[in-house]
Structure formats: structure tokens, C-alpha cells
Design a protein around this motif. Structure first.
Motif, PDB file in Angstrom:
ATOM      1  N   GLY A  34      -6.337  -9.006 -41.649  1.00 47.29           N
ATOM      2  CA  GLY A  34      -6.626  -8.210 -42.834  1.00 47.29           C
ATOM      3  C   GLY A  34      -5.358  -7.594 -43.374  1.00 47.29           C
ATOM      4  N   PRO A  35      -5.476  -6.718 -44.376  1.00 47.78           N
ATOM      5  CA  PRO A  35      -4.283  -6.125 -44.987  1.00 47.78           C
ATOM      6  C   PRO A  35      -3.381  -5.436 -43.986  1.00 47.78           C
ATOM      7  CG  PRO A  35      -6.217  -5.680 -46.318  1.00 47.78           C
ATOM      8  CD  PRO A  35      -6.710  -6.313 -45.055  1.00 47.78           C
ATOM      9  N   GLY A  36      -3.960  -4.810 -42.952  1.00 47.87           N
ATOM     10  CA  GLY A  36      -3.165  -4.103 -41.966  1.00 47.87           C
ATOM     11  C   GLY A  36      -2.389  -5.017 -41.045  1.00 47.87           C
ATOM     12  N   SER A  37      -2.698  -6.318 -41.067  1.00 48.74           N
ATOM     13  CA  SER A  37      -2.029  -7.245 -40.157  1.00 48.74           C
ATOM     14  C   SER A  37      -0.891  -7.983 -40.829  1.00 48.74           C
ATOM     15  CB  SER A  37      -3.043  -8.265 -39.604  1.00 48.74           C
ATOM     16  OG  SER A  37      -3.590  -9.026 -40.664  1.00 48.74           O
ATOM     17  N   VAL A  38      -0.521  -7.568 -42.028  1.00 52.82           N
ATOM     18  CA  VAL A  38       0.586  -8.222 -42.715  1.00 52.82           C
ATOM     19  C   VAL A  38       1.901  -7.773 -42.101  1.00 52.82           C
ATOM     20  CG1 VAL A  38       1.764  -8.503 -44.903  1.00 52.82           C
ATOM     21  CG2 VAL A  38      -0.717  -8.387 -44.842  1.00 52.82           C
ATOM     22  N   GLY A  39       2.651  -8.740 -41.637  1.00 53.48           N
ATOM     23  CA  GLY A  39       3.894  -8.435 -40.949  1.00 53.48           C
ATOM     24  C   GLY A  39       5.095  -8.524 -41.854  1.00 53.48           C
ATOM     25  N   ALA A  40       6.232  -8.234 -41.287  1.00 47.16           N
ATOM     26  CA  ALA A  40       7.480  -8.325 -42.048  1.00 47.16           C
ATOM     27  C   ALA A  40       7.797  -9.781 -42.313  1.00 47.16           C
ATOM     28  CB  ALA A  40       8.613  -7.684 -41.248  1.00 47.16           C
ATOM     29  N   ALA A  47       6.544 -12.705 -46.818  1.00 41.16           N
ATOM     30  CA  ALA A  47       5.722 -11.952 -45.889  1.00 41.16           C
ATOM     31  C   ALA A  47       4.371 -12.628 -45.753  1.00 41.16           C
ATOM     32  CB  ALA A  47       5.543 -10.510 -46.389  1.00 41.16           C
ATOM     33  N   GLY A  48       3.764 -12.450 -44.600  1.00 40.23           N
ATOM     34  CA  GLY A  48       2.436 -13.030 -44.381  1.00 40.23           C
ATOM     35  C   GLY A  48       1.727 -12.267 -43.297  1.00 40.23           C
ATOM     36  N   GLY A  93      -9.858 -11.774 -48.379  1.00 40.03           N
ATOM     37  CA  GLY A  93      -9.690 -11.645 -49.821  1.00 40.03           C
ATOM     38  C   GLY A  93      -8.841 -10.462 -50.221  1.00 40.03           C
ATOM     39  N   ALA A  94      -8.677  -9.494 -49.298  1.00 41.92           N
ATOM     40  CA  ALA A  94      -7.887  -8.295 -49.598  1.00 41.92           C
ATOM     41  C   ALA A  94      -6.437  -8.423 -49.159  1.00 41.92           C
ATOM     42  CB  ALA A  94      -8.513  -7.076 -48.910  1.00 41.92           C
ATOM     43  N   LEU A  95      -6.066  -9.559 -48.588  1.00 39.65           N
ATOM     44  CA  LEU A  95      -4.662  -9.737 -48.217  1.00 39.65           C
ATOM     45  C   LEU A  95      -3.788  -9.665 -49.467  1.00 39.65           C
ATOM     46  CD1 LEU A  95      -4.968 -12.565 -45.551  1.00 39.65           C
ATOM     47  CD2 LEU A  95      -4.341 -10.188 -45.146  1.00 39.65           C
TER      48      LEU A  95
END
Length: 380
Positions: A34-40, A47-48, A93-95
Motif C-alpha cells: 500500500g502507500p505506506g510500503s513505498v520505498g526509496a 520509486a516503487g 489503487g492508492a499507490l
């Protein structure tokens, strides 16, 4: 585990047990990206979402985590766990917009759009899908831009299948412009048998095992999760959820031949049961707010199906097309009244189509003659 999951009781105890453990394993799957798992961003790359280990040696590949999450959600839909599927649709869908075509390219995007279309088909939740439609249009634009010549059907069958299914969702939403565009761009591969490509078979190759002459559904579903309580902390938790989803999808789509259409209060059932089976009970097959039960038993040459909508405010229209291991339909009745049906030979048996409304329990009785299927005039 949630109470309202599909349940199956068949003569094949190994299949029933595998399905039960698959539901438990799917229920214990770890959260989806989800959005919180987006890394550097990686050096030199965008980013992904950071992916947990999948047990397949590709924990650094965010696309793989998304693909496994989509497959698990498709399994949850088939099992009747709409809440988990809804959460997956919303979180993916919120990524962020850099997710654009989903890291890794259009394959993951196609999987997500297929999931969203199937979510609408199973649940009928127009409000959930409408809330995300702007992002969906952006993803569609990415896919169409990547295929300006409209060659997706041959170059990428999954992308073409996703566009075709999304066209149905767009029509349900009321976006007729996008629906028309997707219908044109989502053609079928030039070498597709009968011009048809099953999107679920592209996602779950296990479905191909449900072919003519199949007599061991438990083997057809494989590989199945072992009959032991799952542990979501294991590195292979995502892969285990994926295997569990494949088992559930194999039973619901492969064995029962389910195709949902909740926005139109309609469902297709094309059960293809092994010739050795003389009974089957399916409960809590969900479609929107409805739950459907299917009970089958055979007495010599009589195939008796009892079909009932046990929950739901609006009666569901059922397109029922069982495939009998038979050569000829001798007689047919619905609720005790003779019925005129038009059977046709198919691989491995005889398909007997009928449309009924589940406004009360319906009983379909078919008398069939065993042997090799052949052309037959309608039965009166």
C-alpha cells in the motif's frame, strides 16, 4: 476465519479438505502493498512499493508482490471474501502516481485492472469502483499508449483480456466512451480457439487442467497447500496465499464454471463434474448480497440439480449450463414440468443450457443416455 466463505462437499474428500485449508491460508495472508510500503528509489530507477519476501527469491521485485496480491484477491473473490478483495483494490489503487503502469511494466497493470473488473462483477459495488475511476482511466491511458498500433491481442493476451473485461466494467459505470474504446482495443489473439481467451486461465494456468476427461479434481487443482495450519510470518506466506487462491479459483471457475455479473444480478454456472461423482453440495456462493446453493445428486441416468438463492433481496438470473458425461439428453424438467432444451455436444460431454430466475428453490432434472456425445435435436 470469516463466516461466509464458499463451502463444498463432494465425493472427493481430498478436494474438500484442500479447499478448507486453502480458505484458512488465504485468510491468514499478510497485508498487501500500500502507500505506506513505498520505498526509496533504487539508484538510477523510480520509486516503487517495497515488497515483502515472496519465497520465490524475488523479494526486491515490487511487481511480484503486486502480482501475488492480485492473485490472492481474485481467490478471495471466488471464495466470497469481498472485504479482503476490496482492501486490495483500494490499497493498490492508492499507490503513488509513479506506480503509473505499476513497477515492472504493463503486466502488473493488466492484473490490477482485471482484479478491479472482477471485483465489480462479483460484488456489484459501483460506488467503490466509481471512487477509483479517475486512476483507472490513467492506467488505461498508459496501457493504450504502450500499444498505439492496437496489437495487444497478439503481443500481450493478458493486457487484451484485461481491456475486454474493463470494457464491461466501464459500461456498468456509465463510461460509454471508454467502454467503446476498450472493446475495439481489447480484441482477441488471431490464433485463439473460437476467438475466445479466458482471462482467468491467463492468470491461473491451473485452470487448464480442468479439461475433457478429467476425473480427479483434487489433482487438477494442484499444487495444493499442505493440510497444516498456516503461519503468515513464514517467508513463503505470499506464495502460500497464491497457491491457496489457485486452489479456490480452480474449484469455483474450473469445476463449477462460475462467471459472475453482479451489476446485472446475473450469474453463469457451467459445472463440469467427474463422471464418477453422484453428489455435490455447494453453499454460500456469493454474488453481490446474494448467496446461492447448488445441490446435485445422480440416480442411474437421472441428474438432479436443486438451485436456491438463500440470501439476497433481488432474485438472481441464473444461466445454468451443466456438462453431463452423456451422449444424449432423453428428457428434461424444471420444477416438475417438462422443459424444451437445446443440448449440444462439447469436449467431454453434453452441455445442457437453461435460464431460470432464482425467486424460489428450483429443481432441474435431466435424464441422459451415456455414451459418446453427438448432434441432437432439441428435447421437448
Amino acid at each position: 476465519m470469516r463466516e461466509r466463505w464458499i463451502s463444498v462437499r463432494s465425493p472427493d474428500a481430498s478436494l474438500d479438505e484442500a479447499l478448507e485449508w486453502s480458505k484458512v491460508r488465504l485468510d491468514a495472508a499478510p497485508p498487501v502493498p500500500g502507500p505506506g510500503s513505498v520505498g526509496a528509489p533504487a539508484q538510477g530507477g523510480p520509486a516503487g512499493p517495497a515488497a515483502p519476501s515472496t519465497g520465490r527469491g524475488a523479494s526486491a521485485d515490487p511487481r511480484l508482490a503486486i502480482e501475488v496480491a492480485v492473485r490472492a484477491a481474485l481467490g478471495a473473490l471466488a471464495a466470497g471474501d469481498f472485504d479482503t478483495a476490496r482492501e486490495t483494490v483500494r490499497r493498490l489503487g492508492a499507490l503513488p502516481e509513479s506506480f503509473g503502469a505499476i513497477p515492472g511494466g504493463p503486466t502488473a497493470t493488466s492484473l490490477y485492472l482485471l482484479l478491479l473488473s472482477r471485483f465489480l462483477a462479483w460484488t456489484g459495488e459501483l460506488h467503490t469502483v466509481r471512487a477509483m475511476w479517475g486512476r483507472v482511466r490513467s492506467m488505461c491511458a498508459d496501457l493504450l499508449e504502450a500499444d498505439p498500433a492496437g496489437e495487444a491481442a497478439d503481443a500481450d493476451p493478458l493486457r487484451a483480456a484485461a481491456l475486454r473485461e474493463l470494457a464491461l466494467a466501464a459500461e456498468s459505470i456509465g463510461d460509454t466512451e471508454l467502454a467503446a474504446q476498450l472493446e475495439v482495443r481489447g480484441g482477441v489473439p488471431s490464433d485463439a480457439p473460437h476467438g475466445v481467451v479466458d482471462a482467468m486461465e491467463l492468470v491461473f494456468p491451473e485452470l487448464a487442467r480442468f479439461g475433457a476427461g478429467r476425473s480427479a479434481p483434487a489433482q487438477a487443482v494442484g499444487p495444493l497447500p499442505p493440510a497444516a495450519p498456516p503461519s503468515p510470518t513464514l517467508p513463503e506466506a505470499f506464495e502460500t496465499a497464491e497457491a491457496a487462491a489457485a486452489a479456490i479459483v480452480g474449484v469455483v471457475h474450473g469445476l463449477l464454471g462460475v462467471e459472475p455479473d453482479a451489476t446485472r444480478h446475473r450469474i453463469v454456472l457451467r459445472p463440469r463434474l467427474p463422471s464418477a461423482w453422484d453428489r455435490l453440495e455447494v453453499r454460500a456462493l456469493r454474488l453481490g448480497d446474494a448467496e446461492i446453493a447448488v445441490r446435485y445428486h445422480r440416480e442411474d441416468d437421472r441428474h438432479i440439480f436443486r438451485l436456491d438463492q438463500e440470501l439476497g433481496g433481488v432474485p438472481v438470473r441464473l444461466i445454468f449450463e451443466p456438462v453431463l458425461p452423456a451422449a444424449r439428453l432423453v428428457a428434461a424438467s424444471v420444477d416438475g414440468e417438462p422443459a424444451e432444451l437445446d443440448p449440444r455436444p462439447v469436449a467431454g460431454g453434453l452441455a445442457v443450457p437453461i435460464q431460470i430466475v432464482l425467486d424460489h428453490e428450483r429443481t432441474v432434472e435431466l435424464r441422459a443416455e451415456s455414451g459418446r456425445p453427438r448432434f441432437q435435436l432439441p428435447v421437448r
